[in-house]
Scaffold this motif. Structure first.
Motif: not given
Length: 472
Positions: A164-167, A245-247, A341-344, A417-419
């Motif tokens: 995700g750093v480049v994105d 809701g998901g990605l 629950v482990t998603a961050i 992992a999402f943002n």
């Protein structure tokens, strides 16, 4: 940063907006008078001969000016990278500036077409990166990303970075910023306090509410938050929404879709945090507290939980009592959520860029190649109890309780992992969301009003033809 913004860069972020020794929320700066970089070519982009030892073509005697945000992480880590640069290019004179108000100092220089060679665009009032991008004021970092890593043979720089750093630094297909720290957002608590009381960190939201009742009966406030900067309480709300809701929910929000903020995931998350407030589980007076005041109260065990990004341990190091053992938990979710629950929610922050009109673009890129080396990142992790954006930087280190919990959360999340990107792309929408969430948790608007209010702000932005739009 996010809040350093920021998120996000939150933060970025963080955008993650960081002030000296702290994270706070403020609007980014940039004059509308900034002109496109095409109008005036830079005086000197470096101009040295490229070789295996000098892959970016640095002119060995070209001066280098580096501007670094001197916040909670200080600027010693950046100075160490400059020393490495000087070892390699001893004829190059380095002008280092450690600032707390980067945007205020840099805005006139960008407008005048005389920016430094490297800018750590972080902190309250940072420059609006979206405006810089539309004005073509920042260099494309593709050449840096494809260059050999400084101290990891056989790898390109891009191959050494966490997911995700480049994105996070990519706008319209071009990567224009590179973020040095890796921020994870979660809910913090004292491991020693929980062990003493026999409390277990909850995995579901119903478990969280039940534990909050137990904590309240024990004479401790279940939650506090940095009330003057509602982005902090907004983070776990948005994290919960994404898990429910998901990605697709995250993408709908970032893409300014007309029904994004009325999705069930967001309305359920708003209802959950409204219930947290409605049951009296927020420490009385939290709304009026700054980040430092709320975090100090938490360290004094006046409250059991506090939402924050993974910079918290570093920020609190001078006031945290011995044996407090702060750790970060992931945001609990209702049963049946799309993500575990482990998603961050995670993103890189502490945002570095090389201005397009810099006199020494090649030197700026080379400086970042050195800064993002494994040696540099490991030293930063040791000094700041913060996860760097370089993969493997904490290998072999004995980590503090906080940083160890963050590293463990990243490992446990794996690919989950999402943002959100709207904070970086659309600062006005980020402020609208934070303001609405502040009103929600202080019981001045309902979850339905929260959703309607933010959707209206999103729709207005979507219709504004003067704003460059991004999609994912």
């Amino acid at each position: 940063m996010n809040p350093e913004s920021l998120h996000r860069p939150y933060p970025t972020r963080r955008s993650l907006l960081r002030t000296a020794g702290a994270a706070t929320l403020a609007a980014p700066l940039l004059s509308a008078c900034v002109t496109a970089a095409d109008d005036d070519a830079p005086a000197d982009n470096g101009g040295g001969a490229k070789s295996a030892d000098n892959p970016l073509g640095v002119k060995p005697d070209a001066p280098l000016e580096v501007v670094v945000f001197k916040g909670g992480y200080g600027d010693e880590y950046a100075i160490k990278a400059e020393q490495k640069y000087t070892e390699k290019y001893p004829a190059a004179k380095i002008d280092h500036k450690g600032l707390q108000k980067v945007g205020e100092a840099m805005q006139p220089r960008f407008v005048a077409g005389n920016p430094p060679d490297v800018v750590d665009n972080t902190g309250a009032g940072r420059l609006d990166i979206a405006t810089l991008v539309s004005a073509k004021q920042v260099s494309d970092l593709a050449e840096l990303l494809d260059a050999p890593a400084f101290d990891q043979p056989g790898k390109k720089v891009r191959d050494t970075l966490l997911p995700g750093v480049v994105d996070d630094g990519t706008f319209g297909g071009s990567t224009v910023t590179l973020n040095f720290t890796y921020t994870v957002w979660g809910v913090w608590y004292s491991k020693s306090l929980f062990a003493e009381r026999g409390w277990a960190y909850p995995a579901t939201w119903s478990d969280m509410l039940a534990l909050c009742e137990t904590i309240k009966k024990a004479g401790i406030a279940p939650w506090t938050y940095q009330g003057k900067y509602p982005e902090y309480i907004n983070d776990p709300l948005l994290t919960m929404a994404a898990k429910i809701g998901g990605l697709d929910l995250v993408k709908a929000v970032d893409n300014l879709l007309p029904d994004a903020w009325t999705q069930p995931g967001l309305t359920q998350a708003a209802e959950a945090f409204a219930e947290l407030a409605g049951k009296g589980y927020l420490m009385s007076g939290s709304e009026a507290l700054s980040h430092t005041e709320a975090q100090a109260a938490w360290c004094q065990k006046k409250a059991a939980f506090i939402p924050c990004g993974s910079w918290l341990e570093s920020e609190q190091k001078d006031v945290t009592p011995a044996g407090f053992d702060m750790v970060m938990g992931t945001v609990p979710v209702p049963a049946g959520s799309a993500l575990p629950v482990t998603a961050i929610q995670a993103a890189s922050s502490e945002s570095y860029l090389v201005p397009a009109k810099a006199k020494n673009v090649a030197g700026g890129l080379e400086y970042l190649r050195i800064l993002f080396s494994k040696e540099s990142a490991t030293a930063f992790a040791q000094a700041n109890s913060t996860l760097p954006a370089v993969a493997g930087a904490t290998e072999g280190l004995t980590l503090s309780s906080g940083l160890g919990s963050v590293r463990d959360a990243v490992k446990a999340a794996g690919g989950d992992a999402f943002n959100y990107r709207f904070r970086t792309w659309y600062a006005p929408l980020a402020k609208a969301v934070d303001d609405a969430t502040g009103e929600l948790v202080n019981r001045r608007i309902s979850p339905a009003d929260w959703s309607t209010r933010i959707q209206k702000a999103s729709d207005s932005l979507a219709k504004d033809t003067t704003v460059v739009k991004y999609t994912r």
